[in-house]
Design an enzyme around this catalytic site. Structure first.
Site, PDB file in Angstrom:
ATOM      1  N   SER A 147       4.920   4.299  -1.609  1.00 22.33           N
ATOM      2  CA  SER A 147       4.447   5.608  -1.178  1.00 22.33           C
ATOM      3  C   SER A 147       3.194   5.394  -0.346  1.00 22.33           C
ATOM      4  CB  SER A 147       4.102   6.448  -2.419  1.00 22.33           C
ATOM      5  OG  SER A 147       3.309   7.568  -2.081  1.00 22.33           O
ATOM      6  N   TYR A 160      -0.558   7.341 -10.541  1.00 21.15           N
ATOM      7  CA  TYR A 160       0.546   7.124  -9.608  1.00 21.15           C
ATOM      8  C   TYR A 160       0.162   6.071  -8.574  1.00 21.15           C
ATOM      9  CZ  TYR A 160       4.080   8.174  -6.052  1.00 21.15           C
ATOM     10  OH  TYR A 160       5.094   8.080  -5.136  1.00 21.15           O
TER      11      TYR A 160
END
Length: 302
Positions: A147, A160
């Site tokens: 990501s 995350y």
């Protein structure tokens, strides 16, 4: 069969294949490469079978294996099941993952552990199980779905980002270690994607912080609820991200990293090379509503 072979003749294993990017990738591969063999894994057997049926109708041979990638033994069993069925795995796409959002101060240990089990430890165990097979067959490809959050940390996304930072570091080491065996490792870094990512985020936040309105971060929690609207104009479809993954699977000399985000390269340059750290901090604090926290907290202390 020697490696490399045309993608249509390969066995491709995709985790997180029941929804979002993983499901889109499976469908696009089945549609574009008639006869491709797919191993699809995800927790939901029902959703997984729906995707598998669509792919079979498009001409793919599909093995659907319900798997919780956070359970190491299930990931290892998945690898063995794929090998028993097809005798080889040419490409592994470690796509399963989710975002545990919330202030680091308040995320419980169990939620922290789950984040790393799903986003890092499970993919690592599955990769370890398949490396000997790829080496024996003469090569392979490993695509780890990271990501932009794997390059940039932001408020409420600390866990995350930490898991994706770790996945990227692991990928860099693997790329160098496995090159002698013709096993190529790449990372794909999506930005906002039109999937149920934010729905999963909301559920994870609710489980980790049951009463966000009674925390010092309530102003930021209110902003978090509107993030999907803020990012929707720049969000890619899951199919568009799937095309980037297919490029990583197909390139003769795959790149270490593939960005799958509008303006992603410029954003990374600004945030990591050009702007001073204090300016980057202020940007993310405004974006995630942290700039509202101090004022809200002070008003509650009066």
């Amino acid at each position: 069969m020697s490696y490399p072979c045309p993608l249509a003749e390969q066995v491709v294993l995709i985790t997180g294949a029941s929804t979002g990017i993983g499901a889109a990738l499976a469908r696009v591969l089945a549609a574009k490469f008639f006869g491709i063999r797919l191993v699809l894994a995800a927790r939901s057997a029902e959703k997984l079978e729906t995707v598998a049926t669509e792919c079979r109708k498009a001409g793919a041979e599909v093995l659907a294996v319900p798997t919780d990638i956070a359970q190491i033994e299930q990931g290892q069993a998945l690898a063995q099941t794929a090998i028993d069925k097809f005798g080889r795995v040419d490409a592994l796409v470690n796509n399963a993952g989710y975002g545990q959002m919330g202030p680091l101060e308040m995320v419980p240990v169990l939620a922290t552990r789950r984040q790393f089990e799903v986003n890092l430890l499970g993919p690592l165990a599955l990769t370890q199980a398949l490396i000997p097979v790829m080496r024996h067959q003469g090569g392979g490809r490993i695509i780890n779905i990271s990501s932009l959050g794997g390059r940039l940390a932001f408020p409420f996304g600390g866990l995350y980002s930490a898991s994706k930072f770790a996945l990227e570091g692991l990928s860099d080491a693997l790329r160098m270690e496995l090159e002698p065996f013709n096993i190529q490792v790449s990372v794909v870094e999506p930005g906002p994607v039109s999937t149920d990512f934010f729905g999963v985020v909301a559920t994870a936040v609710e489980e980790a912080v049951p009463d966000p309105q009674n925390t010092p971060y309530r102003a930021a929690f209110e902003k978090l609820e509107k993030l999907e609207q803020q990012t929707s104009s720049r969000a890619w479809s899951a199919e568009r991200v799937a095309d980037v993954i297919i490029q990583a699977l197909s390139d003769r000399r795959p790149r270490p990293r593939y960005l799958a985000a509008t303006g992603g390269g410029i954003l990374l340059f600004l945030m990591t090379k050009l702007l001073p750290t204090w300016a980057v901090d202020k940007f993310w604090q405004r974006f995630y509503g942290i700039d509202r926290v101090a004022k809200d907290w002070q008003s509650r202390q009066k």
